[in-house]
Write an enzyme that holds these catalytic residues in place. Sequence first.
Site, mmCIF file in Angstrom:
data_model
loop_
_atom_site.group_PDB
_atom_site.id
_atom_site.type_symbol
_atom_site.label_atom_id
_atom_site.label_comp_id
_atom_site.label_asym_id
_atom_site.label_seq_id
_atom_site.Cartn_x
_atom_site.Cartn_y
_atom_site.Cartn_z
ATOM 1 C CB CYS A 44 106.427 -15.023 -135.541
ATOM 2 S SG CYS A 44 107.079 -14.424 -133.971
ATOM 3 C CB CYS A 49 107.899 -11.381 -133.743
ATOM 4 S SG CYS A 49 106.276 -11.913 -134.257
ATOM 5 C CE LYS A 52 108.496 -6.282 -135.066
ATOM 6 N NZ LYS A 52 107.018 -6.293 -134.951
ATOM 7 C CE1 TYR A 178 103.030 -5.249 -136.448
ATOM 8 C CE2 TYR A 178 100.759 -4.787 -137.045
ATOM 9 C CZ TYR A 178 101.806 -5.673 -136.936
ATOM 10 O OH TYR A 178 101.653 -6.979 -137.330
ATOM 11 C CD GLU A 182 106.833 -2.850 -134.947
ATOM 12 O OE1 GLU A 182 106.490 -3.188 -133.807
ATOM 13 O OE2 GLU A 182 106.799 -3.627 -135.927
ATOM 14 C CG HIS A 437 111.615 6.167 -106.132
ATOM 15 N ND1 HIS A 437 110.988 7.004 -107.031
ATOM 16 C CD2 HIS A 437 112.670 6.864 -105.619
ATOM 17 C CE1 HIS A 437 111.619 8.168 -107.051
ATOM 18 N NE2 HIS A 437 112.649 8.105 -106.206
ATOM 19 C CD GLU A 442 108.466 5.661 -108.773
ATOM 20 O OE1 GLU A 442 108.042 5.654 -107.603
ATOM 21 O OE2 GLU A 442 109.608 6.043 -109.082
#
Length: 454
Positions: A44, A49, A52, A178, A182, A437, A442
């Site tokens: 990681c 992680c 990356k 993934y 990525e 908003h 939302e």
Amino acid sequence: MTEQYDYDLFVIGAGSGGVRAARMAATSGAKVAIAEEKYLGGTCVNVGCVPKKLMVYASHYSDEFEEAKGFGWELGESRFNWSTLIDHKNKEIERLNGIYKQLLENAGVNIIFGRARLVSANSIELNNKIITAKKILITVGATPSVPEFPGSEHVISSDQVFFLDKLPETIVIVGGGYIAVEFAGIMNGLGVDTHLVYRGDKLLKNFDQPSAQFAANEMQKKGVNIHYSTNITSIEKQTNSDLVCQLDTGETLCADQVMYATGRKSLTTDLGIEKVGLNTRNNATIETNDQFQTSIPSIYALGDVIGTPELTPVATAQAMVFVNQQYGDGSKSISYDNIPTAIFSQPNIGTVGLSEEALKAKGTPIDVYQSEFKHLKHTLSGSEERVLMRMLIEKDTQKVVGMHMVGPDAGELIQGFAVAVKAELTKDQFDATIGIHPTMAEEFVTLRELSYSF
């Protein structure tokens, strides 16, 4: 007479799970050592992680510079310097390595660099010495797996891409998971002619497919060349160092670099597992019970090496449970249900709960609410990127059992909504929540019209 050991706990592997377990066990009063062959922080921090995500950030700027024009910004010519990014990335990783070292040392953990191998149920061979421990914890993780084929010696893995001397002009990335997706987004965003080659007909097969296909279409709009139902049969290196990839479709692709992201394998080779007789599965992961105990009672394992979801937060959560069970009151346990995750593709994918395919396989009657729209930002930016937000509702109970999003910062949004899914909130409770908003988030509390059911 009680047998004496050098350590109460000996941890093999200083990745996220191993470091957390060692540190917290030592804080609980245990005498702990940790062995690491490469670098503190594991995949990681060093080749996963963290670097990356830094590259993902870097690759977004090309779009943002272009989109700024729609908001009145007049920018000069931009130029990307790969060496600067790699240099700054390396410095940040070195800083994190130092933090991990400090955390371990401050907790009283003895750090030993070298390849540790199991010798018996309570002993390890390390740097030509035998070390004994009352309990041994294996947290060695996994590493990229690259298949062998004619010319495979010319390819790189997702580990090596972080240390390239220069940015390629053209890259072929092989895989449909993934990591492949990525890096296709990263390279495309940095201006590289990017080809994603995948043997299947759909990317991200383990994710919600309507979301995955939507993301794939958006990637193609951004310039990623996706070659479905295609594989490389051989690679030839030319005198100018170009790599010519022969495809099983009869076509060829020429590139500066070919990167394989076709899966990961457990790092259990040359660990002494066979010598001590630990039970493993066919994919080399180690069998454990709910207490992370292996077939040998004094040896434990956690993280990627035991075949649970290969995510850093899963490994650290397992470490906390392990320490509680061994040195605490034993009250903690771990559930692998409703684990949120994100794919830092471009656009991002965020997900929590079950996919449409998993729910269909279960035969659970489901109502689907979804919305596809252009983000407010892009009404001026000129970008054609669109957002998809999906909610899967159990028809009988009205519980939200799946949430999936494709769009900017999808991981950030889904992390918050994951709490609601984990708490088994209902669609009515979402509907009763006032939205902020104007935000994309939302939309999840204003979805009123049923899209379809199954």
